[in-house]
Design a protein around this motif. Structure first.
Motif, short mmCIF file in Angstrom:
data_model
loop_
_atom_site.label_atom_id
_atom_site.label_comp_id
_atom_site.label_asym_id
_atom_site.label_seq_id
_atom_site.Cartn_x
_atom_site.Cartn_y
_atom_site.Cartn_z
N GLU A 209 17.68 41.77 -19.81
CA GLU A 209 17.10 41.45 -18.57
C GLU A 209 17.86 39.77 -18.81
O GLU A 209 18.29 39.64 -18.00
N ASP B 152 20.32 38.50 -16.51
CA ASP B 152 20.21 36.99 -15.29
C ASP B 152 20.94 36.51 -15.28
O ASP B 152 21.35 35.56 -14.75
N ARG C 154 15.82 44.45 -9.48
CA ARG C 154 16.87 43.77 -9.34
C ARG C 154 17.54 43.12 -8.21
O ARG C 154 18.00 44.24 -7.25
#
Length: 431
Positions: A112, A116, A428
């Motif tokens: 993650e 990001d 996302r």
């Protein structure tokens, strides 16, 4: 002094050159500094020997941070220990920008966090290699279809209807009409094939599936050919020739990238047409023999089923003649059976699942109209598509290859999210 890219260095052994690069990493033994340099075209090691340069230059090198940008000059030297074959003996550094607190360090990071920071994660060696392989698949695709007499056609992304119904499409307003982001350019390509014979498209497609598997993206890219006067069996031959071509092109042109990823290329070297073919009926029987009691005739295959079937082969395998009830409305019925259609899914080896779906298309007007009604589709929205079956209809076939799944298989990547520059997933939309 000649400014070159890293990829050009093997052609300049013994010459003094200039590079623009980023510092991917560095280490120092006190008397020698090693800079791992990258410029987008590749990676190379730069070596600075303290005794051979000024104290100021050596101090500058030691002060460089990860991802700082520089111009470097030096002599290209052969390095047989490196798969790249050379290194740079640096004798000059011009600092462009010193990066501050670069977040993706050589240590392990969670997925993650990396997602990001996808805008920066792309700079890593592994991601660089995957993107290079993706590019080679695209390049080889254009080459294959251009060499085989296809014309590229660009279907619209905004559409008023769907090849497979609108349940998994993104809806938007097109002024005072309903519109959808395309899940396939197929219907438009069929129209183009009636004009140009053999056509293909390559572009983004969208599926509003709430899926989190390693094989699914919300936005992905598809290669879609359509061919007039081509029946089902002929289409399968085109598919296996095409897949063989792109795999062999990657083996030829991406050796360094495959090595960087640790890919077992022996499994790719075997990918040559023809590919095995099994019927849906036989696939169901095989799965029952393997203990899969959760699937019956008429059900679609899930990932475990596809993986079990693929494990029986060392090449991609075609599963042909699926039941009518689990396939879209436009597929041509089997000439000897009314319960299956002339279609095929191509399943990649090593658990990567379906990479191609294709079929012969219906070209009888009354049958196509019947299928549209059976699927509760808006006849008016498909009027132009129906028109194709009234104006010189011919047998024709086509297929769609999912780029990211194919790149994942060829590169050995675990998840398709690493096979597209900026993935769009269920949760996302950033960056």
């Amino acid at each position: 002094m000649k400014k070159i890219s890293i990829s050009q260095m093997p052609n300049h052994i013994g010459e003094t050159v200039k590079l623009g690069a980023w510092v991917a990493n560095k280490r120092s033994s006190g008397k020698i500094a090693f800079l791992q340099l990258r410029d987008g075209s590749g990676f190379v090691q730069g070596v600075i020997v303290k005794e051979e340069v000024s104290e100021e230059l050596f101090t500058t090198a030691k002060g460089l941070t990860q991802e700082s940008s520089i111009y470097v000059t030096g002599v290209v030297k052969e390095d047989t220990r490196s798969s790249f074959g050379c290194e740079l003996a640096i004798d000059g550094i011009e600092v462009i920008h010193i990066a501050q607190d670069y977040p993706i360090t050589p240590k392990e990071h969670g997925i993650e966090f990396l997602m990001d920071n996808r805008h920066l994660w792309l700079r890593s060696r592994k991601q660089h290699a995957v993107m290079k392989i993706r590019n080679e698949v695209i390049r080889a695709t254009y080459e294959f279809f251009n060499n085989n007499g296809f014309t590229k056609i660009d279907p619209p992304i905004l559409t008023g209807s769907s090849p497979e119904g609108t349940s998994e499409l993104f809806h938007t307003k097109y002024f005072d009409e309903d519109a959808y982001l395309s899940q396939s350019g197929q219907l438009y390509l069929e129209a183009a094939a009636m004009a140009l014979g053999k056509v293909f498209s390559f572009g983004p497609t969208f599926r509003a599936e709430k899926s989190k598997t390693r094989r699914h993206l919300i936005e992905f890219w598809m290669m879609e050919p359509e061919m007039a006067f081509v029946e089902h069996a002929e289409s399968l031959e085109v598919q296996e020739q095409y897949v063989s071509y792109i795999v062999q092109s990657v083996l030829k042109n991406c050796k360094i990238e495959l090595e960087r990823l640790g890919r077992d290329i022996s499994k790719l070297e075997n990918i040559q047409a023809p590919f095995p073919r099994i019927t849906y009926d036989d696939a169901i029987k095989f799965l029952h023999e393997k203990g899969f009691t959760d699937i019956e005739w008429g059900d679609d295959f899930g990932a475990p089923h596809e993986t079990a079937i693929a494990e029986n082969y060392d090449k991609p395998v075609f599963i042909i003649h699926y039941p009518v009830g689990i396939k879209p409305f436009y597929m041509q019925p089997h000439p000897e059976r009314d319960d299956v259609v002339l279609c095929a899914d191509l399943i990649a080896p090593e658990g990567y699942g379906e990479i191609i779906g294709g079929s012969e298309r219906i070209y009888d007007h009354e049958l196509l109209l019947q299928r549209i009604k059976e699927h509760n589709l808006d006849e008016k929205a498909y009027a132009w598509y129906l028109d194709l079956t009234k104006q010189g209809a011919v047998p024709h076939s086509g297929f769609g290859l999912g780029l990211e799944r194919t790149v994942a298989w060829i590169s050995g990547s675990e998840h398709v999210r690493e096979c597209i520059p900026f993935p769009r997933l269920l949760n996302r939309l950033y960056p």
